[in-house]
Write a protein that holds these residues in place. Sequence first.
Motif, PDB file in Angstrom:
ATOM      1  N   ALA A   1       0.712  -1.207  -0.167  1.00 52.95           N
ATOM      2  CA  ALA A   1      -0.080   0.096  -0.043  1.00 52.95           C
ATOM      3  C   ALA A   1       1.091   1.290  -0.124  1.00 52.95           C
ATOM      4  N   CYS A   2       0.346   2.361  -0.388  1.00 48.66           N
ATOM      5  CA  CYS A   2       1.034   3.439  -0.484  1.00 48.66           C
ATOM      6  C   CYS A   2      -0.427   4.515  -0.273  1.00 48.66           C
ATOM      7  N   GLU A   3      -0.171   5.243   1.043  1.00 45.03           N
ATOM      8  CA  GLU A   3      -1.388   6.191   1.448  1.00 45.03           C
ATOM      9  C   GLU A   3      -0.666   7.407   1.729  1.00 45.03           C
ATOM     10  N   LEU A   4      -1.656   8.362   1.393  1.00 45.88           N
ATOM     11  CA  LEU A   4      -1.161   9.864   1.416  1.00 45.88           C
ATOM     12  C   LEU A   4      -1.589  10.201   2.898  1.00 45.88           C
ATOM     13  N   ILE A   5      -0.632  10.654   3.919  1.00 43.42           N
ATOM     14  CA  ILE A   5      -0.930  11.079   5.200  1.00 43.42           C
ATOM     15  C   ILE A   5      -1.110  12.413   5.520  1.00 43.42           C
TER      16      ILE A   5
ATOM     17  N   PHE B   1      -0.702  14.356  -3.021  1.00 46.66           N
ATOM     18  CA  PHE B   1       0.034  13.480  -3.928  1.00 46.66           C
ATOM     19  C   PHE B   1       0.856  14.331  -4.864  1.00 46.66           C
TER      20      PHE B   1
ATOM     21  N   SER C   1       4.388  16.724   0.851  1.00 43.94           N
ATOM     22  CA  SER C   1       3.543  15.580   1.246  1.00 43.94           C
ATOM     23  C   SER C   1       4.216  14.533   1.649  1.00 43.94           C
TER      24      SER C   1
ATOM     25  N   LEU D   1       3.853  10.357   2.794  1.00 45.28           N
ATOM     26  CA  LEU D   1       3.502   9.218   2.323  1.00 45.28           C
ATOM     27  C   LEU D   1       3.664   8.179   3.229  1.00 45.28           C
ATOM     28  N   PHE D   2       2.700   6.970   3.274  1.00 43.49           N
ATOM     29  CA  PHE D   2       2.725   5.894   4.306  1.00 43.49           C
ATOM     30  C   PHE D   2       2.916   4.436   3.284  1.00 43.49           C
ATOM     31  N   TRP D   3       4.029   3.952   3.431  1.00 44.35           N
ATOM     32  CA  TRP D   3       4.144   2.768   2.410  1.00 44.35           C
ATOM     33  C   TRP D   3       4.273   1.725   3.272  1.00 44.35           C
ATOM     34  N   THR D   4       3.690   0.460   2.993  1.00 40.51           N
ATOM     35  CA  THR D   4       3.754  -0.973   3.468  1.00 40.51           C
ATOM     36  C   THR D   4       4.184  -1.801   2.306  1.00 40.51           C
TER      37      THR D   4
ATOM     38  N   LYS E   1       7.649   5.980   6.332  1.00 43.38           N
ATOM     39  CA  LYS E   1       6.923   7.119   6.173  1.00 43.38           C
ATOM     40  C   LYS E   1       7.953   7.976   5.680  1.00 43.38           C
TER      41      LYS E   1
END
Length: 119
Positions: A8-12, A16, A21, A23-26, A37
Amino acid sequence: MCPLHIQACELIDGVFGTVGSKLFWTYNLEGEKKISKQIIEAIDEGKKVITFKEFEGDLVDKYDKWKATLHIEQKGEIDLVCWTMEYERPNENAPELINLLDFIIGMTKAIDDHHVKMN
């Protein structure tokens, strides 16, 4: 080459694709779940350069000041991709990040394969 699994890649924070900006990557690296992060530290659209700096996650838990820069250079109709990783090992016993480099190469190849199929 290590297995590539971005989960996943989420904007925290922010928008974008803009400087500042967050980003939170898993992702899965060699069978282990990892988190990252990152903040987009710089973007130069004219030079096709973007720099990410990790501020929290697995990399900065073990290494100091991790940063990655992606640069795309065009040679005719060919796009050349150059990644630069900057980090500090806390001591001589800390391994070089060869597995992460393999991960980045695999991710770049997967993106390239996707774009080739789309054309």
